[in-house]
Scaffold this motif. Structure first.
Motif, PDB file in Angstrom:
ATOM      1  N   GLU A  17      -2.951   9.330  -4.004  1.00  0.00           N
ATOM      2  CA  GLU A  17      -1.782   8.878  -4.658  1.00  0.00           C
ATOM      3  C   GLU A  17      -0.921   8.511  -3.667  1.00  0.00           C
ATOM      4  O   GLU A  17      -0.245   9.230  -3.099  1.00  0.00           O
ATOM      5  N   SER A  18      -0.686   7.260  -3.300  1.00  0.00           N
ATOM      6  CA  SER A  18       0.415   6.489  -2.632  1.00  0.00           C
ATOM      7  C   SER A  18       1.755   6.879  -2.947  1.00  0.00           C
ATOM      8  O   SER A  18       2.090   6.849  -4.168  1.00  0.00           O
ATOM      9  N   SER A  19       2.769   6.943  -1.966  1.00  0.00           N
ATOM     10  CA  SER A  19       4.049   7.125  -2.183  1.00  0.00           C
ATOM     11  C   SER A  19       5.041   7.054  -1.018  1.00  0.00           C
ATOM     12  O   SER A  19       4.441   6.418   0.165  1.00  0.00           O
ATOM     13  N   SER A  20       6.079   7.128  -0.980  1.00  0.00           N
ATOM     14  CA  SER A  20       6.987   6.694   0.249  1.00  0.00           C
ATOM     15  C   SER A  20       8.193   7.885   0.354  1.00  0.00           C
ATOM     16  O   SER A  20       8.615   8.482  -0.531  1.00  0.00           O
ATOM     17  N   GLU A  58       2.847   0.835  11.761  1.00  0.00           N
ATOM     18  CA  GLU A  58       1.466   1.617  11.018  1.00  0.00           C
ATOM     19  C   GLU A  58       0.664   2.238  12.136  1.00  0.00           C
ATOM     20  O   GLU A  58       0.587   2.135  13.340  1.00  0.00           O
ATOM     21  N   ARG A  61      -2.859   5.943   7.894  1.00  0.00           N
ATOM     22  CA  ARG A  61      -2.521   5.706   6.529  1.00  0.00           C
ATOM     23  C   ARG A  61      -0.919   5.612   6.468  1.00  0.00           C
ATOM     24  O   ARG A  61      -0.379   5.677   5.231  1.00  0.00           O
ATOM     25  N   HIS A  74       5.945   5.147   4.320  1.00  0.00           N
ATOM     26  CA  HIS A  74       4.860   4.730   3.383  1.00  0.00           C
ATOM     27  C   HIS A  74       3.312   5.524   3.629  1.00  0.00           C
ATOM     28  O   HIS A  74       3.015   5.435   4.407  1.00  0.00           O
ATOM     29  N   ILE A  75       3.041   6.253   2.667  1.00  0.00           N
ATOM     30  CA  ILE A  75       1.832   6.830   2.934  1.00  0.00           C
ATOM     31  C   ILE A  75       0.676   6.473   2.042  1.00  0.00           C
ATOM     32  O   ILE A  75       0.972   6.323   0.570  1.00  0.00           O
ATOM     33  N   THR A  76      -0.203   5.636   2.417  1.00  0.00           N
ATOM     34  CA  THR A  76      -1.194   5.042   1.506  1.00  0.00           C
ATOM     35  C   THR A  76      -2.486   6.014   1.329  1.00  0.00           C
ATOM     36  O   THR A  76      -3.017   6.288   2.325  1.00  0.00           O
ATOM     37  N   ALA A  77      -2.857   6.245  -0.042  1.00  0.00           N
ATOM     38  CA  ALA A  77      -4.029   6.968  -0.133  1.00  0.00           C
ATOM     39  C   ALA A  77      -4.129   8.296   0.647  1.00  0.00           C
ATOM     40  O   ALA A  77      -5.227   8.405   1.438  1.00  0.00           O
ATOM     41  N   PRO A  78      -3.256   9.102   0.501  1.00  0.00           N
ATOM     42  CA  PRO A  78      -3.066  10.172   1.560  1.00  0.00           C
ATOM     43  C   PRO A  78      -4.285  11.234   1.263  1.00  0.00           C
ATOM     44  O   PRO A  78      -4.979  11.224   0.187  1.00  0.00           O
ATOM     45  N   ASP A  82      -2.882  15.194   5.692  1.00  0.00           N
ATOM     46  CA  ASP A  82      -1.512  14.639   5.721  1.00  0.00           C
ATOM     47  C   ASP A  82      -0.460  15.403   5.481  1.00  0.00           C
ATOM     48  O   ASP A  82       0.810  15.300   5.480  1.00  0.00           O
TER      49      ASP A  82
END
Lengths: 111, 114
Positions: A17-20, A58, A61, A74-78, A82
């Motif tokens: 679940e990606s988030s920031s 970058e 992730r 930004h964390i993509t597909a953690p 992580d």
């Protein structure tokens, strides 16, 4: 006085679940904005330095961005690994090498 | 040993005790730092040393006394501490005292003052 505010204080995500994470700052003249990761019982570990608005960096992730007022991590597909507290710090021009830190965002990624 | 090491990792002391925290960096850096990290508060810079010379004292009470005998070693001498001094004390180093260098942190000493 230089200030750093991080939000949210804590964030719980499901794996994938990606988030920031947000870091808002006020500084007389930004020399650099730093992101660190801190695991329980350990010292902070350097992630990125951003120097000017529009800059992006970058690493796996993670992607850090910078505007004139805030930075996002930004964390993509953690993944569960992580999970950590993410710290933001700013350094101002003017002679002092002092880093001013925010309180951090504690990220938990559930499998 | 690699990186930045700190000893002891945990310390419990009474208010009348005298103790010292030790930091050693194996990175060939020239700048070293002491930070205090309290629960629910931001990391707070205490002292900065550059080539063994103190360049910043961030209004730290005199019951904390730093010592930097060379660029690789940093000590924090503690005496007559207060319970509110209980915190994680972190040491860090950087190649130079310059704005663009990341700081490398040690694992910290968890201090409890009774």
């Amino acid at each position: 006085e230089d200030q750093v505010t991080q939000s949210p204080e804590a964030l719980r995500l499901q794996e994938g679940e990606s988030s920031s994470l947000n870091c808002s700052y006020t500084v007389s003249g930004l020399r650099g904005l730093f992101w660190y990761r801190q695991d329980p019982g350990k010292g902070p570990e350097f992630l990125f330095t951003l120097y000017s608005a529009g800059e992006e960096k970058e690493k796996e992730r993670l992607k850090a961005t910078l505007t004139k007022k805030e930075s996002f991590l930004h964390i993509t597909a953690p993944k569960p690994e992580d999970s950590a507290t993410y710290l933001c710090a700013v350094q101002a021009w003017g002679g002092s090498e002092k880093l001013v830190f925010g309180k951090g965002t504690k990220l938990t990624v559930n499998p | 040993e690699t990186g930045v090491t700190q000893t002891p990792r945990h310390l419990v002391m009474g208010m009348t005790n005298k103790k010292s925290l030790k930091c050693e960096q194996h990175l060939g850096h020239n700048a070293m730092y002491w930070y205090k990290q309290s629960a629910k508060k931001p990391l707070e810079l205490m002292f900065v040393y550059n080539f063994k010379e103190q360049t910043e004292n961030n209004s730290v009470p005199s019951r904390f006394s730093p010592e930097c005998p060379n660029s690789s070693h940093l000590f924090l001498h503690l005496h007559t501490l207060q319970p509110e001094d209980s915190a994680l004390y972190l040491c860090a180093s950087s190649p130079w005292l310059a704005g663009y260098d990341e700081q490398f942190f040690g694992p910290g000493t968890r201090l409890t003052v009774l």
